[in-house]
Enzyme design. Sequence first.
Site, PDB file in Angstrom:
ATOM      1  N   GLU A 122      -3.688  -1.660   5.395  1.00 27.49           N
ATOM      2  CA  GLU A 122      -3.888  -0.313   5.455  1.00 27.49           C
ATOM      3  C   GLU A 122      -5.160   0.308   5.785  1.00 27.49           C
ATOM      4  O   GLU A 122      -6.158  -0.059   5.166  1.00 27.49           O
ATOM      5  CB  GLU A 122      -3.306   0.069   3.689  1.00 27.49           C
ATOM      6  CG  GLU A 122      -3.663   1.722   3.632  1.00 27.49           C
ATOM      7  CD  GLU A 122      -3.318   1.755   1.962  1.00 27.49           C
ATOM      8  OE1 GLU A 122      -3.970   1.141   1.305  1.00 27.49           O
ATOM      9  OE2 GLU A 122      -2.804   2.715   1.664  1.00 27.49           O
TER      10      GLU A 122
ATOM     11  N   GLU B  29      -4.164  14.282   1.604  1.00 24.47           N
ATOM     12  CA  GLU B  29      -3.515  13.602   0.144  1.00 24.47           C
ATOM     13  C   GLU B  29      -4.019  14.366  -1.201  1.00 24.47           C
ATOM     14  O   GLU B  29      -5.201  15.128  -1.201  1.00 24.47           O
ATOM     15  CB  GLU B  29      -4.234  12.275   0.094  1.00 24.47           C
ATOM     16  CG  GLU B  29      -3.870  11.393   1.264  1.00 24.47           C
ATOM     17  CD  GLU B  29      -4.173  10.145   0.929  1.00 24.47           C
ATOM     18  OE1 GLU B  29      -3.764   9.211   1.530  1.00 24.47           O
ATOM     19  OE2 GLU B  29      -4.996   9.461  -0.080  1.00 24.47           O
TER      20      GLU B  29
END
Length: 397
Positions: A109, A189
């Site tokens: 990631e 986010e």
Amino acid sequence: MQSEFGRVSKVITERECLTIFMKENIMRKVLVALAIAAVLAIPTVAQAEVYEEGSCSAGNFSISFSNATFTAGIGWSTGSARTVAFQGSCNGCSWGPGVYGWWRNPLVEYYIGKSGGSSQGSYSCDGTSYTLYVDRRYNQPSIDGYQDFDQYNCSGQMSGQKDMSCHFNAWSNMGRGPGNHDYMIVSLEGFNGNSGSGSVGCTGSNWYQHWNNGGSSTFNCGGGPTSSSTTTTSGYTTTTSGYTTTTSGTGSNSIVVRARGTNGSEHIYLSVGGSQIASWTLSTSMSNYSASTNNTGGSLVCFDNDQSGRDVQVDYITVNGSTRQAENQSYNTGVWQDGSCGGEYSEWLHCNGCIGFGDIGGGGSTTTTSGYTTTTTSGGTTTTTSSWWWGGGGWWW
Ligand code: CA
Ligand code: CA
């Protein structure tokens, strides 16, 4: 379940404390499923978890959120070593807008513009420096469910165009990948109660994902910054669309003629492509005479007022800084050679006539794009432009 847990993992892995929070949040759902919620006396998640993905042909999005835990991004369902040009802003987000994605084999990631983990070294991309940190994750949510994997956190500038080829190569040189690409997006986010709004535009992208798990967030395709174009005129046209820049048209050729006359009344002219560009009356000392033109084709320096006592000496011309010596030219209709006007390889024009200096091209345009700045050198003229975006109530570059 990879889709749900996988897509949410960017949130879960943001920070250790938040990781713990999110892990507990997800575990809570499992526990609820096992009908132990009552034992733990934890209320079930009131808001339904929402995950959506699909096409957003606008290439940009806007989002508003209230008391939310969410992620939203636009990009590609399969990443690659492409240049990612984006702009955007967010009020109330916990991270972003920034480039974010996943690999498999190895399972990774990655974030551009984030720190945390053990330093692997620094490198330069996008005209700035980054440090790669790797944070090993154990039994954490991933695009393949709960796994052990590495999180690559690239500390450095989050905003601006990203040459992902450069980043991936730098990581590879550190023994880190590359892997097989899963999605790559420019994301926003929010965690555990963030409220606000944001928008992002990403050139060339048309795939989005949006995940909400707590509070509310509303995703809208469109309403974000859009790439635009700018035109610069200096004998040519520069079009900038996102990070792609094209230059067309003829260049602006810069020409210098260095010459003198024997008595200071000689008249000469410069012709390019069959048209007279400029003319000058010479002095008796060698001097530089400058001209510029969008014309292309054959170039001539001609003497056109010959009389007794008048002769012209041409040392050279320069075309966009490159020198062409008169004595190296085979075309000369004005030099006195072998008893008549006309000859070759001479600096002199004793008679009315011309020295041919060869063809001149399209200005030798070169275009380089670096970040949001485009530099075009054409015909000795250097033009710098910045690609710009409109969005979020203001101009961005
Ligand atoms: Ca010369
Ligand atoms: Ca003469």
